[in-house]
Design a protein around this motif. Structure first.
Motif, PDB file in Angstrom:
ATOM      1  N   THR A  93     -25.752  26.026 -61.233  1.00 46.02           N
ATOM      2  CA  THR A  93     -24.695  27.030 -61.391  1.00 46.02           C
ATOM      3  C   THR A  93     -25.083  28.040 -62.468  1.00 46.02           C
ATOM      4  O   THR A  93     -24.883  29.258 -62.304  1.00 46.02           O
ATOM      5  CB  THR A  93     -23.367  26.349 -61.750  1.00 46.02           C
ATOM      6  N   LEU A  94     -25.640  27.552 -63.580  1.00 43.67           N
ATOM      7  CA  LEU A  94     -26.104  28.434 -64.657  1.00 43.67           C
ATOM      8  C   LEU A  94     -27.094  29.470 -64.114  1.00 43.67           C
ATOM      9  O   LEU A  94     -26.946  30.680 -64.356  1.00 43.67           O
ATOM     10  CB  LEU A  94     -26.754  27.586 -65.756  1.00 43.67           C
ATOM     11  N   LEU A  95     -28.097  29.006 -63.370  1.00 40.31           N
ATOM     12  CA  LEU A  95     -29.121  29.914 -62.864  1.00 40.31           C
ATOM     13  C   LEU A  95     -28.539  30.930 -61.890  1.00 40.31           C
ATOM     14  O   LEU A  95     -28.909  32.116 -61.915  1.00 40.31           O
ATOM     15  CB  LEU A  95     -30.250  29.119 -62.199  1.00 40.31           C
ATOM     16  N   ARG A  96     -27.643  30.500 -61.029  1.00 43.81           N
ATOM     17  CA  ARG A  96     -27.046  31.440 -60.072  1.00 43.81           C
ATOM     18  C   ARG A  96     -26.207  32.489 -60.793  1.00 43.81           C
ATOM     19  O   ARG A  96     -26.203  33.662 -60.401  1.00 43.81           O
ATOM     20  CB  ARG A  96     -26.207  30.681 -59.038  1.00 43.81           C
ATOM     21  N   ARG A  97     -25.507  32.081 -61.838  1.00 46.45           N
ATOM     22  CA  ARG A  97     -24.700  33.061 -62.585  1.00 46.45           C
ATOM     23  C   ARG A  97     -25.599  34.034 -63.347  1.00 46.45           C
ATOM     24  O   ARG A  97     -25.307  35.228 -63.432  1.00 46.45           O
ATOM     25  CB  ARG A  97     -23.734  32.343 -63.520  1.00 46.45           C
ATOM     26  N   TRP A  98     -26.692  33.532 -63.906  1.00 51.92           N
ATOM     27  CA  TRP A  98     -27.651  34.433 -64.553  1.00 51.92           C
ATOM     28  C   TRP A  98     -28.209  35.434 -63.542  1.00 51.92           C
ATOM     29  O   TRP A  98     -28.390  36.605 -63.855  1.00 51.92           O
ATOM     30  CB  TRP A  98     -28.795  33.623 -65.161  1.00 51.92           C
ATOM     31  N   SER A  99     -28.499  34.975 -62.339  1.00 53.16           N
ATOM     32  CA  SER A  99     -29.139  35.846 -61.347  1.00 53.16           C
ATOM     33  C   SER A  99     -28.235  37.003 -60.933  1.00 53.16           C
ATOM     34  O   SER A  99     -28.725  38.039 -60.475  1.00 53.16           O
ATOM     35  CB  SER A  99     -29.539  35.041 -60.108  1.00 53.16           C
ATOM     36  N   ALA A 100     -26.931  36.825 -61.077  1.00 49.07           N
ATOM     37  CA  ALA A 100     -25.978  37.871 -60.698  1.00 49.07           C
ATOM     38  C   ALA A 100     -25.340  38.538 -61.907  1.00 49.07           C
ATOM     39  O   ALA A 100     -24.412  39.345 -61.764  1.00 49.07           O
ATOM     40  CB  ALA A 100     -24.892  37.278 -59.808  1.00 49.07           C
ATOM     41  N   SER A 101     -25.827  38.229 -63.097  1.00 47.68           N
ATOM     42  CA  SER A 101     -25.215  38.736 -64.324  1.00 47.68           C
ATOM     43  C   SER A 101     -25.333  40.256 -64.425  1.00 47.68           C
ATOM     44  O   SER A 101     -26.336  40.841 -64.007  1.00 47.68           O
ATOM     45  CB  SER A 101     -25.895  38.095 -65.541  1.00 47.68           C
ATOM     46  N   ASP A 587     -30.870  47.034 -58.571  1.00 47.03           N
ATOM     47  CA  ASP A 587     -31.302  47.291 -59.944  1.00 47.03           C
ATOM     48  C   ASP A 587     -32.326  46.242 -60.354  1.00 47.03           C
ATOM     49  O   ASP A 587     -32.542  45.240 -59.666  1.00 47.03           O
ATOM     50  CB  ASP A 587     -30.100  47.249 -60.894  1.00 47.03           C
ATOM     51  N   ALA A 588     -32.957  46.452 -61.509  1.00 45.89           N
ATOM     52  CA  ALA A 588     -34.003  45.550 -61.991  1.00 45.89           C
ATOM     53  C   ALA A 588     -33.523  44.110 -62.027  1.00 45.89           C
ATOM     54  O   ALA A 588     -32.412  43.811 -62.478  1.00 45.89           O
ATOM     55  CB  ALA A 588     -34.462  45.976 -63.386  1.00 45.89           C
ATOM     56  N   ASN A 589     -34.375  43.211 -61.532  1.00 42.40           N
ATOM     57  CA  ASN A 589     -34.174  41.762 -61.574  1.00 42.40           C
ATOM     58  C   ASN A 589     -33.041  41.263 -60.690  1.00 42.40           C
ATOM     59  O   ASN A 589     -32.669  40.092 -60.774  1.00 42.40           O
ATOM     60  CB  ASN A 589     -33.988  41.278 -63.025  1.00 42.40           C
ATOM     61  N   HIS A 590     -32.521  42.119 -59.813  1.00 41.39           N
ATOM     62  CA  HIS A 590     -31.699  41.624 -58.715  1.00 41.39           C
ATOM     63  C   HIS A 590     -32.589  41.235 -57.538  1.00 41.39           C
ATOM     64  O   HIS A 590     -32.115  40.625 -56.571  1.00 41.39           O
ATOM     65  CB  HIS A 590     -30.688  42.683 -58.263  1.00 41.39           C
ATOM     66  N   PHE A 591     -33.871  41.607 -57.621  1.00 43.34           N
ATOM     67  CA  PHE A 591     -34.823  41.335 -56.546  1.00 43.34           C
ATOM     68  C   PHE A 591     -36.228  41.451 -57.129  1.00 43.34           C
ATOM     69  O   PHE A 591     -36.402  41.852 -58.284  1.00 43.34           O
ATOM     70  CB  PHE A 591     -34.640  42.329 -55.397  1.00 43.34           C
ATOM     71  N   ASN A 592     -37.226  41.084 -56.341  1.00 44.08           N
ATOM     72  CA  ASN A 592     -38.618  41.205 -56.764  1.00 44.08           C
ATOM     73  C   ASN A 592     -39.178  42.545 -56.318  1.00 44.08           C
ATOM     74  O   ASN A 592     -39.234  42.830 -55.117  1.00 44.08           O
ATOM     75  CB  ASN A 592     -39.472  40.088 -56.150  1.00 44.08           C
ATOM     76  N   LEU A 593     -39.612  43.356 -57.267  1.00 42.89           N
ATOM     77  CA  LEU A 593     -40.279  44.624 -56.977  1.00 42.89           C
ATOM     78  C   LEU A 593     -41.736  44.487 -57.413  1.00 42.89           C
ATOM     79  O   LEU A 593     -42.017  43.998 -58.513  1.00 42.89           O
ATOM     80  CB  LEU A 593     -39.608  45.770 -57.729  1.00 42.89           C
ATOM     81  N   PHE A 594     -42.644  44.895 -56.546  1.00 42.97           N
ATOM     82  CA  PHE A 594     -44.066  44.713 -56.799  1.00 42.97           C
ATOM     83  C   PHE A 594     -44.777  46.062 -56.872  1.00 42.97           C
ATOM     84  O   PHE A 594     -44.337  47.050 -56.282  1.00 42.97           O
ATOM     85  CB  PHE A 594     -44.715  43.882 -55.685  1.00 42.97           C
ATOM     86  N   SER A 595     -45.913  46.070 -57.575  1.00 43.33           N
ATOM     87  CA  SER A 595     -46.815  47.225 -57.553  1.00 43.33           C
ATOM     88  C   SER A 595     -48.248  46.729 -57.621  1.00 43.33           C
ATOM     89  O   SER A 595     -48.597  45.921 -58.487  1.00 43.33           O
ATOM     90  CB  SER A 595     -46.559  48.163 -58.737  1.00 43.33           C
ATOM     91  N   ALA A 596     -49.085  47.218 -56.695  1.00 49.14           N
ATOM     92  CA  ALA A 596     -50.525  46.979 -56.778  1.00 49.14           C
ATOM     93  C   ALA A 596     -51.280  48.285 -57.011  1.00 49.14           C
ATOM     94  O   ALA A 596     -52.505  48.284 -57.028  1.00 49.14           O
ATOM     95  CB  ALA A 596     -51.023  46.313 -55.495  1.00 49.14           C
ATOM     96  N   HIS A 597     -50.539  49.386 -57.172  1.00 46.27           N
ATOM     97  CA  HIS A 597     -51.154  50.707 -57.336  1.00 46.27           C
ATOM     98  C   HIS A 597     -50.542  51.384 -58.556  1.00 46.27           C
ATOM     99  O   HIS A 597     -49.339  51.640 -58.574  1.00 46.27           O
ATOM    100  CB  HIS A 597     -50.903  51.586 -56.106  1.00 46.27           C
TER     101      HIS A 597
END
Length: 657
Positions: A93-101, A587-597
């Motif tokens: 529960t802690l982790l899920r609440r952090w993920s949506a904080s 927004d940042a850290n609601h999902f994984n954003l990647f860059s290889a360039h």
């Protein structure tokens, strides 16, 4: 960085929450019973983060102290207990609440914990044993076969020394490699300085996480300061050419026109510049030979686009393959090509340079450019030995070429005293997100040409801006990192789908960039926030990926997010489902954003005030100091940039001859 015993207990508890022991009646090979600490993930976690800069270690120190404090409960409105004293359900529960904080620091903490834990648990393999989870998730691990090849040795320094040459080149990747080969062929005495190690072809072992440690910048943990963007970059002899996906795109004509007209670089539209592409393509054996076959993932992109009427093309690659068996092995060259198929810098331009007398210093980092009276005189560097001892190396040179990449080139120039206000600004990342399709037939996306097909249907949605649709190589560690975490059982279940996962990626040409600044330790620190304009293109790209997956026959589509979206393409409301993507938080850290360039932090152009570099590649502040890498791009290339970098370096080299 060292944790107290109590803090280590707290971290272990969190790792075992992310990958827990689950009670299942049918549990082959203890896959469900096995938890993170059974593989010592918490110890490997601590080992992995040692490479991080002091600012990030300080943040992690606060995170570990918080986990080991009763005040942890205030962050998720739970009981005032340390993490190790909470139940498994409470920690979930802690982790899920952090993920949506609404607080990015908590979302960043969630992402740090779950990404590193999962990638180690599913991706790590000892030298003498495979990862015990691979059998259950259907991942074969390294092929094991290697081809040893005679290659050059790097110069080893074991005492303070001063060396002399005509040109010293900082960096050995796409820009530095071509520069070294061209100048050496012209008779110049060249020294190449590379901060990463030199891993010879016969030593590529294909173990994903170990390869990250030896071949990638910050061992694969480089990210933007807010934690929202994971940045993958090469840090070894050969740079990005050693670990990239072999796509060899010319800079699109409309981008060359933009660079020429809007940024004052007329050379980009000349016949001479076209010849630069031709020369590099010939040396690197660029062709669509390896794209005559497609793995199921690339075939799905082709099939789905064809059904929807979307444009597709074969991707030229710098690879030599004589058979489908050779082609099949290409998927592992993201961890270094053990077969010599990919024509990376160490087996082409750098080898050419060494054959002409060039010297290469690996494990050697340049601290600053040696400047006197406004003129570059060489560089000051330090070489590390296997025990961590450092030896100063001064290199006197008539000219200095910095090809350290768009992250490290501006940092080096700033450390050296250059003060142009645009150094470090205009960082473009081609922000990238994956969309997963689950297919009935096995995809096995770790085999075959990594990217053989591309859709340019949406590259110019608005003027010159939009996105490409491509495919990535998918190995166990990357798949685990990208898989959303809702609870530990769900994560384990979704990883068992690995053989049937097909991934498409949205490669966005970003119009608005970030910045590279110097940290307290004078190291590069990246700030990057996805602009609303670019985010809209990215979201549209995810929707198009879903449509293509559906057209290609995927049984389920997964939009990866802290609150993932699972789409059933067989339902009549399919379009309504994919429209939900627009309402998700990006927004940042609601999902994984990647860059290889990484591109654009020391732009070349015709205006003294806005461009640190002249169109020749020379810095405006210091004579005989040049830049030849992606940082010199006036704007991002809009295509995988290796060939764009190489052509630009080839062009600048002709002037330096």
């Amino acid at each position: 960085m060292k944790l107290s015993n109590s803090q280590l207990d707290a971290l272990r508890a969190m790792c075992d929450t992310i990958v827990p022991s689950v009670n299942k009646s049918d549990d082959k090979d203890a896959y469900w019973r096995r938890k993170a600490s059974d593989l010592d993930v918490e110890d490997k976690f601590i080992e992995a983060i040692q490479v991080l800069p002091i600012e990030e270690k300080t943040e992690l120190d606060r995170l570990f102290k918080l986990l080991d404090s009763r005040t942890l409960g205030l962050t998720w409105l739970g009981p005032l207990k340390k993490a190790q004293h909470l139940s498994q359900q409470q920690r979930e529960t802690l982790l899920r609440r952090w993920s949506a904080s609404p607080l990015n620091d908590l979302r960043k903490g969630f992402h740090t914990l779950q990404k590193i834990t999962k990638s180690i648990y599913f991706g790590y393999a000892a030298e003498d044993a495979p990862n015990p989870n691979w059998k259950n998730i259907g991942y074969p691990g390294p092929i094991g076969e290697q081809v040893a090849r005679d290659q050059f040795d790097s110069l080893i320094i074991r005492t303070a020394r001063t060396l002399d040459c005509d040109t010293v080149i900082v960096g050995s990747g796409a820009g530095g490699g071509v520069m070294a080969g061209e100048l050496s062929a012209a008779g110049q005495k060249v020294i190449v300085v590379e901060k990463g190690p030199y891993v010879k072809q016969g030593d590529f072992h294909q173990r994903e996480l170990d390869s990250m440690k030896s071949l990638y910048e910050r061992e694969g943990l480089l990210s933007s300061a807010d934690g929202g963007t994971l940045i993958l970059a090469g840090s070894c002899v050969g740079g990005g050419t050693t670990i990239n996906w072999a796509g060899s795109f010319r800079t699109p004509d409309y981008v060359l026109n933009e660079w020429a007209v809007e940024h004052g670089n007329p050379q980009f539209e000349t016949a001479d510049y076209t010849k630069c592409f031709e020369a590099v393509e010939q040396r690197l054996s660029v062709s669509t030979q390896a794209s005559q076959w497609h793995n199921p993932q690339n075939q799905a992109l082709l099939d789905g686009c064809e059904k929807l009427g979307y444009e597709t093309k074969l991707i030229p690659q710098n690879t030599k393959v004589d058979s489908k068996e050779d082609w099949q092995k290409l998927g592992f060259s993201v961890a270094g090509d053990a077969y010599g198929s990919k024509q990376s810098m160490p087996i082409t331009y750098l080898q050419d340079a060494v054959n002409k007398g060039a010297e290469i210093l690996a494990d050697t980092e340049v601290s600053k450019v040696w400047i006197e009276n406004g003129e570059a005189k060489g560089v000051i560097a330090f070489q590390k030995d296997e025990n961590g001892n450092q030896y100063e190396v001064k290199i006197r040179a008539k000219k200095v070429v910095v090809s350290a990449g768009a992250i490290h080139t501006p940092a080096l120039l700033l450390r050296s005293g250059l003060r142009h206000p645009h150094i470090g600004r205009h960082l473009y990342l081609h922000p990238t997100v994956p969309v997963v399709g689950i297919y009935k037939e096995q995809v096995n996306a770790w085999y075959g040409g990594m990217m053989t097909a591309v859709s340019d249907q949406f590259t110019r949605l608005d003027g010159n801006f939009g996105f490409k649709l491509e495919t990535p190589p998918v190995h166990a560690g990357l798949a685990a990192l990208a898989t959303p975490w809702l609870n530990g059982e769900q994560t384990k279940k979704e990883l068992t789908d690995l053989p049937n996962m097909g991934m498409f990626i949205v490669l966005t040409r970003d119009k608005f960039g970030g910045q590279v600044k110097l940290s307290k330790e004078k190291r590069p620190r990246v700030t990057y926030n996805l602009n609303d304009y670019d985010r809209a293109h990215m979201v549209r790209g995810m929707q198009e990926c879903a449509r293509i997956h559906a057209a290609a026959g995927a049984q389920e589509i997964r939009v990866l997010h802290n609150r993932p979206l699972y789409i059933d393409p067989t339902q009549a409301n399919f379009e309504e489902q994919i429209n939900e993507v627009e309402d998700m938080k990006w927004d940042a850290n609601h999902f994984n954003l990647f860059s290889a360039h990484q591109m654009g932090t020391c732009r070349m152009g015709g205006d003294d005030k806005s461009y640190p570099l002249k169109p020749t590649g020379e810095t405006r502040e210091v004579k005989n100091l040049y830049v030849a890498d992606a940082s010199a791009f006036p704007k991002c290339s809009g295509a995988n940039p290796m060939l764009s970098i190489q052509a630009l370096s080839y062009y600048i080299a002709q002037g330096l001859k």
